[in-house]
Motif scaffolding. Structure first.
Motif, PDB file in Angstrom:
ATOM      1  N   GLN A 176      40.949  35.204  37.708  1.00 30.79           N
ATOM      2  CA  GLN A 176      41.508  36.162  36.755  1.00 30.79           C
ATOM      3  C   GLN A 176      42.601  37.020  37.391  1.00 30.79           C
ATOM      4  O   GLN A 176      43.429  37.602  36.686  1.00 30.79           O
ATOM      5  CB  GLN A 176      40.405  37.073  36.209  1.00 30.79           C
ATOM      6  N   HIS A 177      42.598  37.089  38.730  1.00 32.29           N
ATOM      7  CA  HIS A 177      43.496  38.019  39.416  1.00 32.29           C
ATOM      8  C   HIS A 177      44.355  37.378  40.496  1.00 32.29           C
ATOM      9  O   HIS A 177      45.301  37.995  40.965  1.00 32.29           O
ATOM     10  CB  HIS A 177      42.678  39.158  40.036  1.00 32.29           C
ATOM     11  N   VAL A 253      44.916  43.285  45.743  1.00 27.01           N
ATOM     12  CA  VAL A 253      44.199  42.739  44.604  1.00 27.01           C
ATOM     13  C   VAL A 253      42.698  42.633  44.866  1.00 27.01           C
ATOM     14  O   VAL A 253      41.909  42.443  43.932  1.00 27.01           O
ATOM     15  CB  VAL A 253      44.782  41.354  44.227  1.00 27.01           C
ATOM     16  N   ARG A 254      42.282  42.789  46.101  1.00 20.52           N
ATOM     17  CA  ARG A 254      40.877  42.569  46.451  1.00 20.52           C
ATOM     18  C   ARG A 254      39.902  43.465  45.680  1.00 20.52           C
ATOM     19  O   ARG A 254      38.854  42.979  45.234  1.00 20.52           O
ATOM     20  CB  ARG A 254      40.669  42.723  47.960  1.00 20.52           C
ATOM     21  N   PRO A 255      40.184  44.751  45.483  1.00 23.66           N
ATOM     22  CA  PRO A 255      39.226  45.564  44.706  1.00 23.66           C
ATOM     23  C   PRO A 255      39.023  45.036  43.287  1.00 23.66           C
ATOM     24  O   PRO A 255      37.890  45.056  42.767  1.00 23.66           O
ATOM     25  CB  PRO A 255      39.860  46.959  44.705  1.00 23.66           C
ATOM     26  N   ARG A 256      40.082  44.545  42.661  1.00 19.67           N
ATOM     27  CA  ARG A 256      39.945  44.012  41.302  1.00 19.67           C
ATOM     28  C   ARG A 256      39.137  42.716  41.305  1.00 19.67           C
ATOM     29  O   ARG A 256      38.331  42.475  40.395  1.00 19.67           O
ATOM     30  CB  ARG A 256      41.325  43.787  40.681  1.00 19.67           C
ATOM     31  N   VAL A 257      39.373  41.897  42.329  1.00 16.74           N
ATOM     32  CA  VAL A 257      38.600  40.663  42.435  1.00 16.74           C
ATOM     33  C   VAL A 257      37.124  40.970  42.665  1.00 16.74           C
ATOM     34  O   VAL A 257      36.235  40.337  42.071  1.00 16.74           O
ATOM     35  CB  VAL A 257      39.160  39.770  43.558  1.00 16.74           C
ATOM     36  N   GLU A 259      35.424  43.553  41.676  1.00 20.82           N
ATOM     37  CA  GLU A 259      34.813  43.997  40.417  1.00 20.82           C
ATOM     38  C   GLU A 259      34.610  42.820  39.476  1.00 20.82           C
ATOM     39  O   GLU A 259      33.589  42.743  38.770  1.00 20.82           O
ATOM     40  CB  GLU A 259      35.688  45.067  39.764  1.00 20.82           C
ATOM     41  N   ALA A 260      35.559  41.879  39.451  1.00 22.28           N
ATOM     42  CA  ALA A 260      35.419  40.710  38.578  1.00 22.28           C
ATOM     43  C   ALA A 260      34.252  39.837  39.012  1.00 22.28           C
ATOM     44  O   ALA A 260      33.484  39.342  38.168  1.00 22.28           O
ATOM     45  CB  ALA A 260      36.720  39.905  38.581  1.00 22.28           C
TER      46      ALA A 260
END
Length: 289
Positions: A176-177, A253-257, A259-260
């Motif tokens: 997704q990211h 992008v790692r924090p968003r990944v 959470e996903a």
């Protein structure tokens, strides 16, 4: 223990398992072992390990399987663990010393090319350690020479990625990211090299093995042991296909990944931790008598 150089047909794997995967595996080995130990034990049970036998543990890593088999063969048996990763073998040697297990030793070597000293082993065993050979037929032909006539082979490998939600679900969450790298060619060295049963059934007979038996095993894995969703998600970001997808990604992008992946793992949370389906295959064969 001697240390091998990154040369020969598996030079790329030697480099990766000493510089990238090996250090991460050592840092996370307790959670990883808690996750895949049941599959290793199922394979040992099917192998029929007996007292006083000599066993070669191929791709032994941090040594958990070698130490367990050393207990099973007893003080008059012997286990030799072989792996290309010197950093993982350092952890294995330390574990053997702490446990005071003396009928095990380790070799930093490439099992595809290592000059084994004649037919010496009753059993060749591997827990997810044989899928990384550049040339499986050549590797297993070399390994067959280390077996006594009538000696046995037993290993466990992964079936296709899509059949393993514990790896596929985090990967799709990461997608997704981040842009996913192109999948490797089928049968190329890596976790899913032996995903096709027909492939295994071709190269093992070509390498001189008989009486092949392939058994599919579906088993729920304890992701990160009994830890929670956060620990499981963090583990997936360090090891496996999702981690590979992140390797070249922007660190921002790692924090968003994370959470996903956490959200994707939530449905698998149980009172005992994150439990996810896996699809493996246990393969047994023997050298002709």
């Amino acid at each position: 223990m001697r240390h091998i150089d990154a040369v020969g047909p598996n030079a790329e794997q030697i480099t990766c398992w000493n510089e990238v995967y090996g250090p991460k595996w050592v840092a996370l080995h307790e959670m990883i072992d808690a996750q895949i130990t049941p599959l290793g034990h199922l394979t040992m049970d099917r192998a029929g390990i007996g007292r006083d036998q000599r066993v070669l543990d191929i791709g032994c890593g941090c040594g958990a399987t070698s130490l367990e088999m050393a207990r099973r063969v007893g003080p008059n048996g012997e286990v030799v663990g072989i792996d290309v990763s010197s950093v993982m073998l350092g952890r294995a040697q330390s574990a053997a010393e702490v446990a005071a297990i003396h009928n095990v030793r380790f070799e930093n070597a490439d099992a595809q090319t290592y000059p084994f000293d004649g037919a010496a082993f009753d059993l060749l065993f591997s827990r997810f350690g044989v899928m990384f050979f550049n040339d499986p037929e050549a590797a297993f032909r070399n390994l067959r020479g280390a077996l006594l006539p009538g000696g046995r082979l037993a290993f466990v490998c992964w079936r296709p990625l899509q059949d393993n939600p514990w790896m596929f679900v985090p990967l799709m969450a990461a997608a997704q990211h981040v842009e996913l790298p192109p999948p490797p060619p089928p049968r190329s060295p890596g976790p899913f090299a032996f995903a096709e049963a027909d492939y295994i059934s071709s190269f093992l007979p070509a390498a001189g093995f008989v009486d092949l038996d392939l058994v599919d095993v579906d088993h729920d894995l304890a992701i990160a042991g009994d830890a929670g969703v956060l620990a499981a998600a963090e583990l997936m970001m360090e090891m496996g296909p999702a981690a590979a997808a992140l390797r070249e990604a922007d660190p921002a992008v790692r924090p968003r990944v994370l959470e996903a992946i956490k959200a994707a793992l939530e449905p698998y949370m149980t009172p005992a931790g994150v439990r996810m389906p896996s699809a493996a295959r246990i393969v047994t064969a023997r050298r002709p008598a």
